[in-house]
Design a protein around this motif. Structure first.
Motif, PDB file in Angstrom:
ATOM      1  N   UNK A   1       0.989  -1.149  -0.170  1.00  0.00           N
ATOM      2  CA  UNK A   1      -0.177  -0.025   0.040  1.00  0.00           C
ATOM      3  C   UNK A   1       1.012   1.234  -0.020  1.00  0.00           C
ATOM      4  N   UNK A   2       2.040   1.261   0.891  1.00  0.00           N
ATOM      5  CA  UNK A   2       2.838   2.168   0.793  1.00  0.00           C
ATOM      6  C   UNK A   2       3.618   2.530  -0.411  1.00  0.00           C
ATOM      7  N   UNK A   3       4.069   1.436  -1.107  1.00  0.00           N
ATOM      8  CA  UNK A   3       4.371   1.614  -2.531  1.00  0.00           C
ATOM      9  C   UNK A   3       3.585   2.249  -3.561  1.00  0.00           C
ATOM     10  N   UNK A   4       2.006   1.864  -3.446  1.00  0.00           N
ATOM     11  CA  UNK A   4       1.164   2.040  -4.399  1.00  0.00           C
ATOM     12  C   UNK A   4       0.845   3.646  -4.091  1.00  0.00           C
ATOM     13  N   UNK A   5       0.857   4.049  -2.732  1.00  0.00           N
ATOM     14  CA  UNK A   5       0.364   5.574  -2.682  1.00  0.00           C
ATOM     15  C   UNK A   5       1.662   6.262  -3.132  1.00  0.00           C
ATOM     16  N   UNK A   6       2.919   5.904  -3.216  1.00  0.00           N
ATOM     17  CA  UNK A   6       4.059   6.738  -3.337  1.00  0.00           C
ATOM     18  C   UNK A   6       4.090   6.658  -5.069  1.00  0.00           C
ATOM     19  N   UNK A   7       3.815   5.510  -5.708  1.00  0.00           N
ATOM     20  CA  UNK A   7       3.431   5.514  -7.053  1.00  0.00           C
ATOM     21  C   UNK A   7       2.434   6.532  -7.317  1.00  0.00           C
ATOM     22  N   UNK A   8       1.131   6.728  -6.914  1.00  0.00           N
ATOM     23  CA  UNK A   8       0.234   7.161  -7.331  1.00  0.00           C
ATOM     24  C   UNK A   8       0.826   8.940  -7.200  1.00  0.00           C
ATOM     25  N   UNK A   9       1.434   9.258  -6.037  1.00  0.00           N
ATOM     26  CA  UNK A   9       1.955  10.461  -6.000  1.00  0.00           C
ATOM     27  C   UNK A   9       2.801  11.227  -7.026  1.00  0.00           C
ATOM     28  N   UNK A  10       3.625   9.969  -7.428  1.00  0.00           N
ATOM     29  CA  UNK A  10       4.692  10.649  -8.321  1.00  0.00           C
ATOM     30  C   UNK A  10       4.131  10.496  -9.798  1.00  0.00           C
ATOM     31  N   UNK A  11       3.210   9.560 -10.057  1.00  0.00           N
ATOM     32  CA  UNK A  11       2.309   9.831 -11.331  1.00  0.00           C
ATOM     33  C   UNK A  11       1.461  10.981 -11.404  1.00  0.00           C
ATOM     34  N   UNK A  12       0.781  11.495 -10.287  1.00  0.00           N
ATOM     35  CA  UNK A  12       0.118  12.871 -10.183  1.00  0.00           C
ATOM     36  C   UNK A  12       1.069  13.934 -10.428  1.00  0.00           C
ATOM     37  N   UNK A  13       2.202  13.705 -10.031  1.00  0.00           N
ATOM     38  CA  UNK A  13       3.063  14.519 -10.163  1.00  0.00           C
ATOM     39  C   UNK A  13       3.670  14.951 -11.644  1.00  0.00           C
ATOM     40  N   UNK A  14       3.819  13.906 -11.986  1.00  0.00           N
ATOM     41  CA  UNK A  14       4.117  13.920 -13.628  1.00  0.00           C
ATOM     42  C   UNK A  14       3.243  14.503 -14.496  1.00  0.00           C
ATOM     43  N   UNK A  15       1.735  13.997 -14.216  1.00  0.00           N
ATOM     44  CA  UNK A  15       0.660  14.098 -15.163  1.00  0.00           C
ATOM     45  C   UNK A  15       0.166  15.379 -14.961  1.00  0.00           C
ATOM     46  N   UNK A  16      -0.411  16.001 -13.467  1.00  0.00           N
ATOM     47  CA  UNK A  16      -0.905  17.270 -13.111  1.00  0.00           C
ATOM     48  C   UNK A  16      -0.009  18.281 -12.970  1.00  0.00           C
ATOM     49  N   UNK A  17       1.085  17.878 -11.978  1.00  0.00           N
ATOM     50  CA  UNK A  17       1.791  18.815 -11.613  1.00  0.00           C
ATOM     51  C   UNK A  17       2.478  19.949 -12.455  1.00  0.00           C
ATOM     52  N   UNK A  18       2.658  19.285 -13.835  1.00  0.00           N
ATOM     53  CA  UNK A  18       3.323  20.200 -14.598  1.00  0.00           C
ATOM     54  C   UNK A  18       2.383  21.444 -15.032  1.00  0.00           C
ATOM     55  N   UNK A  19       1.157  21.116 -14.977  1.00  0.00           N
ATOM     56  CA  UNK A  19      -0.152  22.136 -15.516  1.00  0.00           C
ATOM     57  C   UNK A  19      -0.349  22.991 -14.251  1.00  0.00           C
ATOM     58  N   UNK A  20       0.223  22.866 -13.139  1.00  0.00           N
ATOM     59  CA  UNK A  20      -0.176  23.777 -12.105  1.00  0.00           C
ATOM     60  C   UNK A  20       0.769  25.013 -12.187  1.00  0.00           C
ATOM     61  N   UNK A  21       0.256  25.989 -11.943  1.00  0.00           N
ATOM     62  CA  UNK A  21       1.003  27.314 -12.040  1.00  0.00           C
ATOM     63  C   UNK A  21       1.121  28.141 -10.795  1.00  0.00           C
ATOM     64  N   UNK A  22       1.767  28.384 -10.071  1.00  0.00           N
ATOM     65  CA  UNK A  22       1.821  29.038  -8.735  1.00  0.00           C
ATOM     66  C   UNK A  22       1.792  30.543  -8.673  1.00  0.00           C
ATOM     67  N   UNK A  23       1.699  31.210  -9.964  1.00  0.00           N
ATOM     68  CA  UNK A  23       1.669  32.570 -10.168  1.00  0.00           C
ATOM     69  C   UNK A  23       0.716  33.093 -10.733  1.00  0.00           C
ATOM     70  N   UNK A  24      -0.126  34.027 -10.193  1.00  0.00           N
ATOM     71  CA  UNK A  24      -1.276  34.661 -10.957  1.00  0.00           C
ATOM     72  C   UNK A  24      -0.952  35.294 -12.091  1.00  0.00           C
TER      73      UNK A  24
END
Length: 289
Positions: free
Chosen positions: A266-289
């Motif tokens: 379960x720990x490996x699964x959650x870490x994998x999901x976090x990395x996957x979300x970072x690769x797919x969605x994290x790049x589309x997140x902009x922290x400046x208005x």
């Protein structure tokens, strides 16, 4: 020398606490996952990857993985979508809005066991409030928690009801950080409300959405209390999620080796999901208005 050590002395208590209750238990679970132990025996023989092999060959694991994934896929978008819509209304300032914010946030700080017990009564087949309400319309009783097709939806509803208040508060903070000048400029240009929401609100609230998405998925994969209190994984395994299966293996069957192996997976699964979300969605997140 003392000046250089001072910052480390300030953080030492927190680091010791984290080590004792996070890192050391993780390493202990990893060690136990390669051993056979039942809590009582003084011997913990090393069995290699046998615990993992038995888990991966078990239908219960794959059923729990499917149920947990389905729960996350259905509940997380529902939570975040409702939270953003409600927060977009509650971002304004008035007395009744403040009261509504408090009322919506209250379930998120209420005991999960208490909420699960109350909703067990609410959805009870014989004396539940939901079936009583249906009876006033001439409808028959529904077995909400005994029907394999309905039980998971009930858990999704209860989990959403409990957690959405936290999501709303975080979204309100994100919405309040958006510069008001952007909305004023859109109003001058004649922008419609839906267009403004899509072109201004949604992109600028993406950091908040990404944060809530990460913690919501982790929380969905760790749901246990409402399952254990309301359905205990039933009926017929329809709500038997991963942490509930871990509890059954480790603390009902006392198979600590397999339980620890499941915790590691379960720990490996959650870490994998976090990395996957970072690769797919994290790049589309902009922290400046």
């Amino acid at each position: 020398m003392l000046r250089k050590l001072t910052p480390y002395l300030f953080v030492a208590p927190l680091m010791i606490f984290i080590a004792l209750f996070t890192y050391i238990p993780i390493l202990a679970s990893l060690n136990l996952s390669f051993r056979e132990w039942n809590f009582l025996s003084p011997d913990m023989p090393f069995v290699g990857f046998r615990n993992y092999e038995q888990l991966l060959a078990s239908r219960d694991l794959w059923n729990s993985l499917w149920v947990t994934t389905l729960f996350a896929v259905l509940s997380v978008p529902l939570r975040l979508g409702l939270a953003l819509g409600i927060a977009n209304y509650l971002v304004r300032e008035s007395m009744h809005v403040r009261l509504l914010r408090g009322a919506l946030f209250l379930p998120s700080v209420t005991s999960t066991v208490s909420i699960a017990v109350v909703f067990s009564w609410v959805f009870s087949t014989d004396y539940g409030m939901v079936n009583a309400l249906l009876g006033t319309f001439g409808l028959g009783k529904v077995q909400w928690l005994q029907n394999p097709h309905l039980a998971l939806w009930v858990l999704i509803f209860v989990n959403t009801w409990k957690q959405i208040g936290y999501d709303i508060v975080i979204y309100i903070a994100g919405l309040q950080a958006i510069p008001r000048e952007l909305y004023d400029a859109a109003a001058v240009d004649g922008g419609k409300r839906l267009h403004v929401f899509r072109r201004i609100t949604m992109p600028l609230v993406m950091p908040t959405t990404y944060f809530l998405l990460v913690i919501s998925v982790i929380e969905a994969f760790q749901v246990f209390t409402i399952v254990n209190v309301m359905t205990k994984g039933g009926p017929a395994g329809a709500t038997d999620m991963l942490v509930n299966l871990l509890y059954e293996i480790g603390f009902v069957l006392f198979d600590i080796g397999r339980g620890s192996a499941l915790a590691v997976l379960l720990f490996i699964l959650l870490v994998g999901l976090a990395i996957l979300k970072s690769r797919i969605i994290g790049r589309k997140v902009h922290y400046e208005a």
